[in-house]
Motif scaffolding. Structure first.
Motif, mmCIF file in Angstrom:
data_model
loop_
_atom_site.group_PDB
_atom_site.id
_atom_site.type_symbol
_atom_site.label_atom_id
_atom_site.label_comp_id
_atom_site.label_asym_id
_atom_site.label_seq_id
_atom_site.Cartn_x
_atom_site.Cartn_y
_atom_site.Cartn_z
ATOM 1 N N GLN A 1 0.825 -1.202 0.000
ATOM 2 C CA GLN A 1 0.000 0.000 0.000
ATOM 3 C C GLN A 1 0.866 1.262 0.000
ATOM 4 O O GLN A 1 0.594 2.219 -0.732
ATOM 5 C CB GLN A 1 -0.909 -0.017 1.234
ATOM 6 C CG GLN A 1 -2.141 0.860 1.123
ATOM 7 C CD GLN A 1 -3.117 0.581 2.237
ATOM 8 O OE1 GLN A 1 -2.735 0.208 3.348
ATOM 9 N NE2 GLN A 1 -4.398 0.760 1.959
ATOM 10 N N CYS A 2 1.907 1.242 0.815
ATOM 11 C CA CYS A 2 2.799 2.408 0.898
ATOM 12 C C CYS A 2 3.493 2.663 -0.430
ATOM 13 O O CYS A 2 3.591 3.809 -0.883
ATOM 14 C CB CYS A 2 3.845 2.206 2.000
ATOM 15 S SG CYS A 2 3.183 2.356 3.677
ATOM 16 N N PHE B 1 1.098 3.863 -3.368
ATOM 17 C CA PHE B 1 0.698 5.262 -3.224
ATOM 18 C C PHE B 1 1.649 6.195 -3.972
ATOM 19 O O PHE B 1 1.267 7.299 -4.387
ATOM 20 C CB PHE B 1 0.656 5.637 -1.733
ATOM 21 C CG PHE B 1 0.371 7.091 -1.472
ATOM 22 C CD1 PHE B 1 -0.919 7.594 -1.594
ATOM 23 C CD2 PHE B 1 1.390 7.962 -1.131
ATOM 24 C CE1 PHE B 1 -1.180 8.938 -1.371
ATOM 25 C CE2 PHE B 1 1.137 9.305 -0.902
ATOM 26 C CZ PHE B 1 -0.157 9.794 -1.021
ATOM 27 N N LEU C 1 2.589 11.547 4.557
ATOM 28 C CA LEU C 1 1.435 11.217 3.705
ATOM 29 C C LEU C 1 0.954 9.790 3.970
ATOM 30 O O LEU C 1 -0.253 9.516 3.972
ATOM 31 C CB LEU C 1 1.801 11.393 2.227
ATOM 32 C CG LEU C 1 1.913 12.840 1.730
ATOM 33 C CD1 LEU C 1 2.574 12.895 0.361
ATOM 34 C CD2 LEU C 1 0.537 13.487 1.669
ATOM 35 N N TRP C 2 1.906 8.870 4.170
ATOM 36 C CA TRP C 2 1.522 7.498 4.530
ATOM 37 C C TRP C 2 0.723 7.492 5.830
ATOM 38 O O TRP C 2 -0.303 6.814 5.935
ATOM 39 C CB TRP C 2 2.770 6.631 4.694
ATOM 40 C CG TRP C 2 3.464 6.254 3.426
ATOM 41 C CD1 TRP C 2 2.965 6.338 2.168
ATOM 42 C CD2 TRP C 2 4.795 5.722 3.300
ATOM 43 N NE1 TRP C 2 3.899 5.897 1.256
ATOM 44 C CE2 TRP C 2 5.023 5.506 1.922
ATOM 45 C CE3 TRP C 2 5.802 5.410 4.206
ATOM 46 C CZ2 TRP C 2 6.229 4.989 1.442
ATOM 47 C CZ3 TRP C 2 6.998 4.894 3.737
ATOM 48 C CH2 TRP C 2 7.207 4.685 2.365
ATOM 49 N N ASN D 1 -2.821 8.916 5.460
ATOM 50 C CA ASN D 1 -3.752 8.022 4.764
ATOM 51 C C ASN D 1 -4.007 6.717 5.516
ATOM 52 O O ASN D 1 -4.723 5.847 5.021
ATOM 53 C CB ASN D 1 -3.216 7.708 3.355
ATOM 54 C CG ASN D 1 -3.442 8.847 2.388
ATOM 55 O OD1 ASN D 1 -4.538 9.014 1.866
ATOM 56 N ND2 ASN D 1 -2.412 9.655 2.156
ATOM 57 N N PHE E 1 -1.858 4.289 6.254
ATOM 58 C CA PHE E 1 -1.194 3.119 5.678
ATOM 59 C C PHE E 1 -0.235 2.427 6.647
ATOM 60 O O PHE E 1 0.151 1.285 6.425
ATOM 61 C CB PHE E 1 -0.380 3.522 4.431
ATOM 62 C CG PHE E 1 -1.206 4.045 3.297
ATOM 63 C CD1 PHE E 1 -2.553 3.715 3.169
ATOM 64 C CD2 PHE E 1 -0.643 4.870 2.334
ATOM 65 C CE1 PHE E 1 -3.307 4.201 2.116
ATOM 66 C CE2 PHE E 1 -1.393 5.358 1.277
ATOM 67 C CZ PHE E 1 -2.735 5.028 1.177
ATOM 68 N N CYS F 1 -4.853 7.527 -8.836
ATOM 69 C CA CYS F 1 -3.909 8.646 -8.724
ATOM 70 C C CYS F 1 -3.918 9.459 -10.008
ATOM 71 O O CYS F 1 -3.826 8.905 -11.104
ATOM 72 C CB CYS F 1 -2.497 8.132 -8.469
ATOM 73 S SG CYS F 1 -2.249 7.480 -6.809
ATOM 74 N N ARG G 1 -8.699 9.350 -6.409
ATOM 75 C CA ARG G 1 -8.694 9.493 -4.953
ATOM 76 C C ARG G 1 -7.548 10.385 -4.484
ATOM 77 O O ARG G 1 -7.569 10.909 -3.392
ATOM 78 C CB ARG G 1 -8.566 8.111 -4.286
ATOM 79 C CG ARG G 1 -9.759 7.193 -4.529
ATOM 80 C CD ARG G 1 -10.999 7.702 -3.795
ATOM 81 N NE ARG G 1 -12.174 6.900 -4.116
ATOM 82 C CZ ARG G 1 -13.026 7.189 -5.088
ATOM 83 N NH1 ARG G 1 -12.825 8.267 -5.842
ATOM 84 N NH2 ARG G 1 -14.066 6.434 -5.315
ATOM 85 N N HIS G 2 -6.512 10.498 -5.300
ATOM 86 C CA HIS G 2 -5.340 11.296 -4.927
ATOM 87 C C HIS G 2 -4.948 12.173 -6.115
ATOM 88 O O HIS G 2 -4.905 11.697 -7.247
ATOM 89 C CB HIS G 2 -4.150 10.396 -4.552
ATOM 90 C CG HIS G 2 -4.473 9.383 -3.502
ATOM 91 N ND1 HIS G 2 -4.564 9.692 -2.166
ATOM 92 C CD2 HIS G 2 -4.736 8.059 -3.596
ATOM 93 C CE1 HIS G 2 -4.871 8.597 -1.480
ATOM 94 N NE2 HIS G 2 -4.976 7.600 -2.327
#
Length: 340
Positions: free
Chosen positions: A218-219, A222, A240-241, A244, A246, A308, A326-327
């Motif tokens: 996941q990290c 992203f 940011l992780w 969110n 993560f 993204c 989403r980002h």
């Protein structure tokens, strides 16, 4: 094929002391998939250590003044564009440089070199198996004392999977570092597809990604939010992780500490490269930056799909965001138009 070391080779040339002495101006620009003449010109201007004046003028109008009379080396990394008229517009601006100026380009496409009118082209060959073996052994075993003979014997089969690609060898070796039994090595060898002209080394890189724990997947995925060749602020990335959700919580460590461990683990597996540390003016003020290899970035994009969105053009050129976004990474002039 990607991952052969084209960018690594030109980095060595670009940073060579004799080269730096010879050229009065050095400019490095990553071009990648989209070739917009104005954006490339702006990137060249941004890469210059000299102050840019006349910022109200279009980049193409400012470029001749930047290079005028300067013996420059312009490095255009990862070029795909085959449109002759775009090259001609850029070349006209670059011809104002001093005698002995040079443009050095990396590309996957021989036709790009022909369209650019390159004086010389160098076809980078695959690495010999002996070098690929060195990379795998260096990555797969943590020390000289921990090289079980039964695993060393299996390296030859792993070498064949890499088809001479140092990036593939690095990725597979990093995966094997966490495997200690013959059964695990056999499983990796059988799961890793041999590189082909069509697939390149993407199957091996996907295997490297699939071997990560879920939170690390996941990290890394992203990171598709950043443009290719973007210099990422590691401390900001970890924040940011955290923002969110993560990063898993641990009683003994803070989220920042766990985030740093995750980053270091991903870096050790070659998901991040060009890691640089900068010390600020104030004591204890440090900043770390990194980049992602283009092919690793492709893996992140593949995983994230259309979640993204990277916007680096003028607002009028940006398409409406899809419902899946989403980002958003936003880097352009007049952002108010987009926010509205």
């Amino acid at each position: 094929m990607g991952g052969l070391g084209k960018t690594t080779l030109v980095q060595l040339i670009y940073n060579e002391p004799e080269i730096q002495k010879h050229f009065q101006l050095q400019l490095w620009v990553c071009v990648s998939d989209t070739f917009d003449v104005n954006l490339v010109a702006k990137s060249i201007l941004d890469a210059s250590p000299k102050k840019n004046y006349d910022t109200d003028k279009p980049p193409l109008d400012r470029l001749p003044k930047l290079v005028s009379g300067q013996r420059y080396l312009l490095l255009l990394d990862d070029v795909w564009n085959r449109e002759v008229h775009k090259w001609e517009r850029l070349k006209v601006c670059l011809q104002h440089g001093g005698m002995g100026s040079a443009v050095l380009t990396t590309t996957h496409d021989k036709q790009v070199a022909e369209i650019m009118g390159a004086d010389k082209t160098y076809n980078l060959n695959v690495l010999k198996d002996s070098f690929i073996k060195e990379i795998i052994v260096a990555r797969a075993f943590s020390s000289e004392n921990e090289k079980p003979p039964e695993l060393l014997e299996m390296v030859g089969e792993i070498v064949k999977r890499c088809r001479g690609s140092p990036l593939a060898a690095t990725a597979l070796g990093s995966v094997l570092l966490t495997k200690t039994s013959v059964q695990e090595w056999k499983a990796i060898s059988s799961r890793s597809s041999i590189c082909t002209e069509e697939t390149g080394i993407l199957p091996i890189l996907k295997l490297s990604y699939n071997d990560l724990p879920p939170h690390m997947k996941q990290c890394f995925a992203f990171c598709a939010i950043f443009p290719k060749d973007y210099k990422i602020n590691v401390e900001k990335l970890i924040q940011l992780w955290i923002a969110n959700g993560f990063i898993p919580e641990h009683e003994e460590d803070s989220l920042e500490t766990t985030g740093k461990h995750i980053f270091n683990e991903l870096a050790s597996r070659s998901f991040f490269l060009d890691i640089e540390e900068f010390k600020g003016d104030k004591q204890y003020c440090f900043r770390t930056t990194c980049k992602i290899h283009d092919l690793m970035h492709d893996i992140a994009m593949f995983v994230m799909g259309k979640e993204c969105v990277v916007a680096i053009k003028e607002p009028s050129q940006i398409e409406w965001l899809s419902d899946t976004a989403r980002h958003l990474f936003l880097s352009c002039g007049e952002p108010e138009g987009i926010f509205e």
